[in-house]
Write an enzyme that holds these catalytic residues in place. Structure first.
Site, PDB file in Angstrom:
ATOM      1  N   GLN A 116       1.031  -1.201   0.000  1.00 24.00           N
ATOM      2  CA  GLN A 116      -0.161  -0.032   0.103  1.00 24.00           C
ATOM      3  C   GLN A 116       0.915   1.073  -0.022  1.00 24.00           C
ATOM      4  O   GLN A 116       1.487   1.569   0.967  1.00 24.00           O
ATOM      5  CB  GLN A 116      -0.929   0.153   1.206  1.00 24.00           C
ATOM      6  CG  GLN A 116      -1.879  -1.333   1.278  1.00 24.00           C
ATOM      7  CD  GLN A 116      -2.860  -1.304   0.109  1.00 24.00           C
ATOM      8  OE1 GLN A 116      -3.646  -0.314  -0.086  1.00 24.00           O
ATOM      9  NE2 GLN A 116      -2.808  -2.302  -0.828  1.00 24.00           N
ATOM     10  N   ARG A 169      -4.212   3.726   4.758  1.00 26.81           N
ATOM     11  CA  ARG A 169      -3.313   4.611   3.489  1.00 26.81           C
ATOM     12  C   ARG A 169      -4.033   3.875   2.226  1.00 26.81           C
ATOM     13  O   ARG A 169      -4.775   2.958   2.092  1.00 26.81           O
ATOM     14  CB  ARG A 169      -2.230   4.335   3.809  1.00 26.81           C
ATOM     15  CG  ARG A 169      -1.481   3.064   3.466  1.00 26.81           C
ATOM     16  CD  ARG A 169       0.006   2.708   4.085  1.00 26.81           C
ATOM     17  NE  ARG A 169       0.928   3.726   3.626  1.00 26.81           N
ATOM     18  CZ  ARG A 169       1.560   4.599   4.259  1.00 26.81           C
ATOM     19  NH1 ARG A 169       1.180   4.784   5.533  1.00 26.81           N
ATOM     20  NH2 ARG A 169       2.271   5.426   3.617  1.00 26.81           N
ATOM     21  N   ALA A 226     -11.548   3.018   4.658  1.00 22.99           N
ATOM     22  CA  ALA A 226     -10.672   2.125   3.900  1.00 22.99           C
ATOM     23  C   ALA A 226      -9.857   3.023   2.796  1.00 22.99           C
ATOM     24  O   ALA A 226      -9.875   4.014   2.533  1.00 22.99           O
ATOM     25  CB  ALA A 226     -11.429   1.009   3.342  1.00 22.99           C
ATOM     26  N   HIS A 227      -8.738   2.090   2.108  1.00 20.70           N
ATOM     27  CA  HIS A 227      -7.902   2.781   1.278  1.00 20.70           C
ATOM     28  C   HIS A 227      -8.632   3.581   0.104  1.00 20.70           C
ATOM     29  O   HIS A 227      -9.540   2.822  -0.271  1.00 20.70           O
ATOM     30  CB  HIS A 227      -6.647   1.945   0.960  1.00 20.70           C
ATOM     31  CG  HIS A 227      -7.197   0.562   0.046  1.00 20.70           C
ATOM     32  ND1 HIS A 227      -6.375  -0.315  -0.247  1.00 20.70           N
ATOM     33  CD2 HIS A 227      -8.580   0.072  -0.021  1.00 20.70           C
ATOM     34  CE1 HIS A 227      -7.034  -1.242  -0.848  1.00 20.70           C
ATOM     35  NE2 HIS A 227      -8.456  -1.228  -0.719  1.00 20.70           N
ATOM     36  N   ASN A 228      -8.226   4.601  -0.443  1.00 25.42           N
ATOM     37  CA  ASN A 228      -8.571   5.479  -1.326  1.00 25.42           C
ATOM     38  C   ASN A 228     -10.014   5.870  -1.318  1.00 25.42           C
ATOM     39  O   ASN A 228     -10.628   6.347  -2.261  1.00 25.42           O
ATOM     40  CB  ASN A 228      -8.660   4.487  -2.576  1.00 25.42           C
ATOM     41  CG  ASN A 228      -7.232   3.922  -2.991  1.00 25.42           C
ATOM     42  OD1 ASN A 228      -6.213   4.321  -2.515  1.00 25.42           O
ATOM     43  ND2 ASN A 228      -7.149   2.778  -3.552  1.00 25.42           N
TER      44      ASN A 228
END
Lengths: 325, 325, 325
Positions: free
Chosen positions: B195, B215, B236-238
């Site tokens: 990540q 991240r 969560a990511h993004n």
């Protein structure tokens, strides 16, 4: 920074090389902005156009395409990307002994080989395998066993009686080995039932941040090799989780439940106590399971039914909401 | 203790003053018990009677009422109370440099101005803005950037690649920047996808305790200015969250979802991966959203429908439970 | 290791002794493998056979059975087991003063008697009762009051204004006293409402790992004596929880709600803000409650109805999923 030829990358991912294999690649990049020492990738047909005009030195793709870069053609671009990205960005690993002067390490701690221990970490009379990284603020209580090449991110807590295999990754704030939730009802109130078991976490398991795995009441709580858990997962006492299981964020498995190999749970799935879930079961998000699932397949909803029936049920419920009478 | 006249308080909250503006107020109080140097407030008509007999020196109210105290009449008593209470009880702020001798601060850390760092906190090669308070047990890893006048409560964890704006508040145990949950399925099992993105948290954001923000996989996870998150939220990511969003406890936003400005989610709302939620959407408690919501409005339930349809659906379901056949 | 006769154990659990009361017991064991100085137990009729062939010195059982061991017959084997197990495995308790040299204890801290404080723990200007164990990484801020014989496991955070009774157990990462979630909507955005109340946790309360209890907005958040909370529970500001309440993992009680004595909530139950739940209510897993429950009894589901109606509702929903039209 790591230097590697495109040919070496192609070999790493079992890919077919087209174009110059001797180009040197030093990292990953975005096809739109990358320079000649970067590798970019194409995940979908709709991004193929970007490869045509890229200045990147190499492109990783599962679909054939036109590009001035060296092309590495693979079967599964996600798997290939994971391998190349891990090559350039490997997980933290201790290569020499590096115990921060502000770490507190018990004289009885057994550190197998090179280990990194960060500031304000507390390491009791436990065993830690070579290569393992213990970040700042981590607490490992007496009697725990940590394998090799593990990474414990900041503020992780490991109780005694916990055994971690090799290459286990635990993210910030995760707690392994806290008491299971066991009480007996007396006339005066609830009596605590001492939780005398431990936790066994096999190789290559990863828990993201804020997870909790409880110790067993008498035997051990067990997590099979290769299983992965997103943030805020809860694994209660005496639970047995198989190999290569995946649980998205906020999944909660109650006491003595079992989950078979390769199960995949979407987010916020709850498994009731003593339920057994067969191997290769997939459960949709928000499901609270109150029964055994003995056959592999896709399930979802409350009540929990095969996915196809759930879809039908949802359609009818929506209709109920629209009709005024 | 801060001394201020009632007239100054009235100016602070854009209120109309009735009675003696020169009275000195030194803090907040309950109308039933407060002494003459306290300000009480009336939130509802049914408490107006308390103002009539109070010994408090000042009363804050949106409704006109009889009182021996100086009256400060405002349009929105909640907003006015927030301002006066913040005046008397401002958030912690470093006014002089105060690094505890038991804190571990890397030589490469850049502390902009007066900063407070508590015992057993660990500060890596990061940047910290003036006025910021880092409480005991906090860990900030190399490469993070913390803005001005932030407050990081005990045992918070900040990974590298995280950028916090100004006046960001993070409560106990919250983790920002841990790995997103990304794996690729190989024949041998799950391969970790490194990540490589970061987290950007804009000004005036507050996360309560036990939250996690992952991240990004390649780009950044983003939280818009002024947004507020209750305990145990998971981002969560993004994910991209807009400005002035509010999420109550236990909300969970899965990977790559977007949430528009000023959305309000009640507790335990789950947003599935890649879902897009328009601005000004409100979602009722316990909803698991599996589709985009492109229009502002109130939604709820499983399946997720406009609130009015949900109410109808619930009424019919209750009826189904009562009928025996 | 503690030595005790079978007769003494029988007295401890109000049991009837059959066989040799003078045998010495030194711990618990599994009936299949235990040696003569161990006590095993039979929880179900189906395990009675194990007692017949055991080499354990004593057997605890609620059902009469044949065994070469000394038999201790009790009415409730779970209660008796809890008592015997607690005798052999009592909770950690400080019997002499033991402050780790790497702990940071403020000069203004008042330690009543023998207290254990672990490495990298941070203890502010607070009061701590005799017998209490503060494990590594715990942070207690100025103004907290901790009772006697409490156990605070690693990385627990206690804010100021928190009062813990005696024998309170808090597991890893739990946060007590963080700000309640209070904001007022201004034209410019959300204004923080300072949270000026505290938290009162009465005697014999246990919170498992990763829980959060918020401080009150003005008054206190209150948890009644003897109540037990599993991992990841969330108790919002101004909530009042009665005595001997049990909440399984992931329960979430929103602001100003009240929960009566002896309530039992299964996992992942959400109680909406300002809801009142009467004493002796049991709520099934995954329920999101949006109304008061004024009568004791069993409830479940969304919508939340008496358990019997829920079962009927679920049966009909399943049928809806199976029918194609």
């Amino acid at each position: 920074m790591t230097d590697v030829t495109v040919a070496a990358i192609a070999a790493m991912v079992d890919g077919r090389l087209r174009g110059d294999g001797e180009r040197i690649i030093r990292g990953l990049g975005d096809l739109r902005t990358a320079s000649g020492d970067r590798l970019g990738f194409v995940r979908h047909q709709r991004y193929a156009e970007l490869a045509r005009a890229t200045k990147a030195g190499a492109v990783l793709s599962a679909i054939d395409l036109q590009t001035p870069a060296s092309l590495v053609l693979v079967e599964d671009v996600h798997v290939a990307y994971a391998k190349v990205a891990t090559f350039f960005h490997p997980p933290p690993r201790a290569v020499e002994n590096d115990v921060h002067p502000r770490a507190s390490v018990d004289d009885g701690a057994e550190l197998e080989g090179p280990v990194r221990i960060g500031a304000n970490a507390t390491v009791g009379k436990c065993k830690i395998g070579a290569g393992t990284v213990i970040m700042p603020g981590v607490v490992i209580l007496d009697g725990a066993v940590i394998g090799r090449d593990c990474v414990l991110y900041p503020n992780v807590t490991i109780y005694g009686g916990v055994r971690l295999g090799d290459r286990v990754i635990l993210h910030g704030g995760t707690v392994i080995g806290s008491d299971g939730f066991g009480f007996a009802r007396d006339q005066q109130g609830w009596l605590k039932v001492p939780q005398l078991g431990g936790v066994v976490i096999e190789d290559d398991v990863e828990f993201q941040a804020g997870c909790v795995v409880d110790r067993g009441a008498l035997g051990d709580t067990r997590i099979g090799a290769g299983s992965k858990f997103d943030n805020h997962c809860h694994i209660a006492h005496n639970v047995v989780i198989g190999r290569d299981v995946v649980m998205a964020a906020g999944c909660s498995v109650a006491g003595s439940a079992t989950v078979g190999d390769r199960c995949i749970f979407a987010g916020l799935v709850g498994i009731n106590g003593h339920c057994n879930v067969a191997a290769d079961v997939r459960i949709g998000g928000g499901t609270n399971l109150f029964k055994d699932l003995n056959e592999s397949g896709d399930y979802m909803g409350n009540p929990t039914v095969p996915l196809k029936e759930h879809v039908r049920m949802m359609r009818k419920l929506k209709q109920m909401g629209r009709e005024s009478s």
